[in-house]
Design an enzyme around this catalytic site. Structure first.
Site, PDB file in Angstrom:
ATOM      1  CG  MET A  30      -1.744  -1.095   1.197  1.00  0.00           C
ATOM      2  SD  MET A  30      -3.593  -0.971   2.119  1.00  0.00           S
ATOM      3  CE  MET A  30      -2.985  -0.802   3.704  1.00  0.00           C
ATOM      4  N   GLY A  31       2.122   0.964  -0.614  1.00  0.00           N
ATOM      5  CA  GLY A  31       3.057   2.300  -0.604  1.00  0.00           C
ATOM      6  C   GLY A  31       3.667   2.838   0.840  1.00  0.00           C
ATOM      7  CG  HIS A  37       7.245  -2.350   1.705  1.00  0.00           C
ATOM      8  ND1 HIS A  37       7.123  -1.273   2.667  1.00  0.00           N
ATOM      9  CD2 HIS A  37       6.128  -3.036   1.932  1.00  0.00           C
ATOM     10  CE1 HIS A  37       5.906  -1.115   2.887  1.00  0.00           C
ATOM     11  NE2 HIS A  37       5.205  -2.374   2.661  1.00  0.00           N
ATOM     12  CD  GLN A  61      -6.210  -3.784   2.770  1.00  0.00           C
ATOM     13  OE1 GLN A  61      -6.151  -4.159   1.778  1.00  0.00           O
ATOM     14  NE2 GLN A  61      -5.174  -3.944   3.706  1.00  0.00           N
ATOM     15  CD  GLN A 147       7.514 -15.064   9.001  1.00  0.00           C
ATOM     16  OE1 GLN A 147       8.546 -14.684   9.609  1.00  0.00           O
ATOM     17  NE2 GLN A 147       7.380 -16.382   8.823  1.00  0.00           N
ATOM     18  NE  ARG A 186      -2.516   1.745  10.124  1.00  0.00           N
ATOM     19  CZ  ARG A 186      -2.746   0.644   9.157  1.00  0.00           C
ATOM     20  NH1 ARG A 186      -1.688  -0.333   9.068  1.00  0.00           N
ATOM     21  NH2 ARG A 186      -3.788   0.451   8.530  1.00  0.00           N
TER      22      ARG A 186
HETATM   23  O1  PAF Z   1      -0.167  -5.717   3.709  1.00  0.00           O
HETATM   24  C1  PAF Z   1      -0.596  -4.793   2.679  1.00  0.00           C
HETATM   25  O2  PAF Z   1       0.054  -3.951   2.351  1.00  0.00           O
HETATM   26  C2  PAF Z   1      -2.014  -4.894   2.277  1.00  0.00           C
HETATM   27  O3  PAF Z   1      -2.768  -5.458   3.124  1.00  0.00           O
HETATM   28  C3  PAF Z   1      -2.154  -5.446   1.102  1.00  0.00           C
HETATM   29  C4  PAF Z   1      -1.616  -7.238   0.892  1.00  0.00           C
HETATM   30  C5  PAF Z   1      -1.120  -4.890  -0.039  1.00  0.00           C
HETATM   31  C6  PAF Z   1      -3.538  -5.791   0.261  1.00  0.00           C
HETATM   32  O4  PAF Z   1      -3.848  -4.134   0.212  1.00  0.00           O
END
Ligand code: PAF
Length: 281
Positions: A30-31, A37, A61, A147, A186
């Protein structure tokens, strides 16, 4: 790195990659990307011929509209991080992508109702729907998940087993700052003081892991950690659970030697953070 903003373009690109027998590795995000990441991207680059990262902040979500509105964004920084880590394609669809989301029915075996599911109703349904859509568009051979979102990873495994058996899900350990704080997009919303207070989350997890070598009662471990780390007002504990790593159901003792996960959700100011630690693995 190619930057693709339209679903149809992404699908055409994927068709081309498949025609040339490429192995596609996929990192959905989600950036506001960070080292966690980056480590997933590096794993994908090392093990596939094409790596695709997606950035889409999926409104379906988020159970809390404020959390969605304040979700941090930094496209320029994300592009730089992806380029530095040799990602091949960034798929960054616009807001209209939400209209393509379908209701995907899978049996989450109750895992969507406990822990995060209890406090974020509908969250996992929204997550499953967007991951299913992304899997359809990107058609990866391998998909990489951290995880840190342990429950998400378990539910994505169920999605894979029930709808996408050909995709391999690769779990990757949580990446932490030197202080122990789990990396999370966050964290960008934390003040200096809140970030300091948030350290108690990982400290509680490390403490439980250490004490679990002598103490097997989940209740004793849990009560002690709550007393030691969450008795002040600075950090508001939402839950601390010691659960079976397969079923996510709370355990009463750790004597079985089966993998156990300790899961925590807590608010530092207005920012809700989650973290976990796997023990007996
Ligand atoms: O973990 C996340 O960043 C999100 O829940 C995902 C897997 C990209 C789905 O929007």
């Amino acid at each position: 790195m190619l930057i693709v903003r339209k679903r149809k373009e992404m699908e055409a690109l994927v068709r081309g990659y498949k025609a040339e027998n490429n192995k596609i590795g996929f990192v959905p995000t989600m950036g506001y990307l960070h080292e966690g990441h980056a480590s997933l991207i590096r794993q994908s680059v090392a093990n596939n011929s094409i790596t695709i990262c997606s950035i889409f902040v999926n409104p379906t979500q988020f159970n809390n509209p404020e959390d969605f509105r304040l979700y941090p964004k930094n496209e320029k920084g994300d592009v730089e991080l992806l380029q530095q880590n040799k990602c091949d394609v960034l798929f960054i669809p616009g807001d209209e992508f939400v209209n393509d989301i379908l209701d995907v029915m899978i049996d989450m075996k109750g895992a969507d109702k406990i822990l995060e599911g209890e406090f974020r109703p509908g969250h996992f349904k929204g997550m499953v729907n967007i991951v299913a859509l992304l899997f359809q568009v990107v058609q990866p051979h391998k998909a990489y998940f951290g995880q840190k979102d342990f429950q998400q990873l378990c539910i994505v495994q169920m999605l894979r087993a029930q709808k996408f058996p050909k995709i391999e899900i690769i779990p990757s350990p949580t990446i932490r700052e030197e202080s122990g704080l789990a990396m999370s997009s966050r964290n960008a919303r934390l003040s200096k003081e809140e970030k300091q207070n948030a350290l108690k989350i990982s400290q509680a997890l490390f403490s439980i892991r250490e004490h679990s070598k002598q103490i097997w009662s989940a209740k004793t471990l849990k009560d002690q950690a709550i007393k030691d780390f969450f008795s002040s007002e600075e950090l508001k504990l939402e839950y601390l659970e010691i659960v079976d790593a397969q079923t996510l159901v709370p355990v009463s003792d750790l004597a079985s030697g089966l993998p156990i996960v300790v899961c925590i959700a807590a608010f530092a100011g207005k920012v809700r953070l989650i973290d976990n630690i796997i023990i007996n693995s």
